[in-house]
Scaffold this motif. Structure first.
Motif, PDB file in Angstrom:
ATOM      1  N   THR A 245      56.232  74.614  57.826  1.00  0.00           N
ATOM      2  CA  THR A 245      55.901  73.734  58.675  1.00  0.00           C
ATOM      3  C   THR A 245      57.151  73.343  58.615  1.00  0.00           C
ATOM      4  OG1 THR A 245      55.977  72.598  56.470  1.00  0.00           O
ATOM      5  CG2 THR A 245      54.005  73.419  57.320  1.00  0.00           C
ATOM      6  N   ALA A 246      57.253  72.599  59.461  1.00  0.00           N
ATOM      7  CA  ALA A 246      58.579  71.342  59.669  1.00  0.00           C
ATOM      8  C   ALA A 246      58.447  69.090  59.686  1.00  0.00           C
ATOM      9  CB  ALA A 246      58.645  71.644  60.544  1.00  0.00           C
ATOM     10  N   THR A 247      58.520  69.107  59.297  1.00  0.00           N
ATOM     11  CA  THR A 247      58.636  67.521  59.491  1.00  0.00           C
ATOM     12  C   THR A 247      59.483  66.835  59.514  1.00  0.00           C
ATOM     13  OG1 THR A 247      56.643  67.810  57.237  1.00  0.00           O
ATOM     14  CG2 THR A 247      57.782  65.602  58.067  1.00  0.00           C
ATOM     15  N   ARG A 248      59.381  65.658  60.758  1.00  0.00           N
ATOM     16  CA  ARG A 248      60.821  64.699  60.690  1.00  0.00           C
ATOM     17  C   ARG A 248      61.103  63.494  59.818  1.00  0.00           C
ATOM     18  NH1 ARG A 248      60.873  63.665  66.021  1.00  0.00           N
ATOM     19  NH2 ARG A 248      62.614  65.036  66.734  1.00  0.00           N
TER      20      ARG A 248
ATOM     21  N   SER B  29      64.707  49.232  52.746  1.00  0.00           N
ATOM     22  CA  SER B  29      63.781  49.104  52.349  1.00  0.00           C
ATOM     23  C   SER B  29      63.878  50.313  51.105  1.00  0.00           C
ATOM     24  CB  SER B  29      62.495  49.051  52.483  1.00  0.00           C
ATOM     25  OG  SER B  29      62.087  49.823  53.282  1.00  0.00           O
ATOM     26  N   GLY B  30      63.609  51.499  51.489  1.00  0.00           N
ATOM     27  CA  GLY B  30      63.358  52.801  50.835  1.00  0.00           C
ATOM     28  C   GLY B  30      61.798  53.191  51.175  1.00  0.00           C
ATOM     29  N   ARG B  31      61.424  53.243  52.215  1.00  0.00           N
ATOM     30  CA  ARG B  31      59.873  53.355  52.249  1.00  0.00           C
ATOM     31  C   ARG B  31      60.194  54.673  53.275  1.00  0.00           C
ATOM     32  NH1 ARG B  31      56.253  48.425  53.842  1.00  0.00           N
ATOM     33  NH2 ARG B  31      56.330  47.967  51.769  1.00  0.00           N
ATOM     34  N   GLU B  32      59.376  55.369  54.096  1.00  0.00           N
ATOM     35  CA  GLU B  32      60.275  56.511  54.728  1.00  0.00           C
ATOM     36  C   GLU B  32      58.762  56.623  55.528  1.00  0.00           C
ATOM     37  OE1 GLU B  32      62.044  59.699  51.336  1.00  0.00           O
ATOM     38  OE2 GLU B  32      60.605  60.301  51.679  1.00  0.00           O
TER      39      GLU B  32
END
Length: 201
Positions: A21-24, A30-33
């Protein structure tokens, strides 16, 4: 239709099948993704050790020309350029697989298979042995549109569940631009690691 991967009695263990798989991912102060999948479905990479190939039937258990069959396929594909069909003996057929439900207008339904809690489109359907609509077998009125679509002449009624029994293969490309065919002794060859990967449906 793409060439089929040959039957190779000399394939050894272990055979590996690796979902890819591939994820961007983007990180915020804030540290959130924020993560977004790049592939609509997983790709599968196969690795086969082929411990026995014969060009002339010197080893009857390896076929009569297994070396030519594999070498010919690789050269025909020009390495990583062309495609071929690989049938996974552990993942190549389904029975009574639900493909969708009619709405009175739709005539085309992609072939899918269910894997645990996941339903995904298959790469290339090779044979269809039965199609049912609302549980009734259909003797005709449908066709297979390559590579993986069931097409009806008349749209199934709204709410009618469409299901099928069929076999499928993975449309693949070789991963490496070069493969080492090793001549071990007269009449006996091997490929220590043959890698290929499915393409997106």
């Amino acid at each position: 239709m793409p060439a089929a991967f040959p039957s190779l009695p000399g394939v050894a263990w272990p055979v590996t099948k690796r979902p890819i798989t591939a994820t961007r991912m983007e990180a915020h102060p804030s540290g959130r993704e924020v993560r977004s999948p790049l592939y609509p479905a997983a790709l599968y990479e196969f690795t086969l050790p082929v411990e026995g190939l014969t060009p002339d039937g010197s080893f009857p258990g390896l076929g009569t020309a297994s070396l030519q069959a594999l070498l010919g396929l690789y050269v025909q594909c020009r390495g990583t350029w062309g495609t071929f069909l690989f049938t996974d003996p552990t993942d190549g057929a389904v029975t009574n697989q639900a493909l969708g439900a009619g709405d009175g207008a739709t005539t085309a339904f992609p072939f899918v298979r269910t894997l645990g809690g996941l339903t995904e489109t298959v790469g290339w359907v090779t044979t269809v042995t039965q199609v049912t609509v609302a549980g009734a077998a259909q003797a005709g009125g449908w066709s297979l549109t390559a590579p993986n679509v069931l097409a009806f002449a008349t749209a199934p009624a709204a709410g009618a569940v469409i299901a099928a029994d069929f076999a499928y293969a993975f449309l693949c490309r070789f991963v490496d631009e070069g493969v080492d065919f090793e001549h071990l002794m007269r009449g006996l060859w091997q490929v220590k690691s043959l890698r290929f990967r499915s393409t997106a449906p």
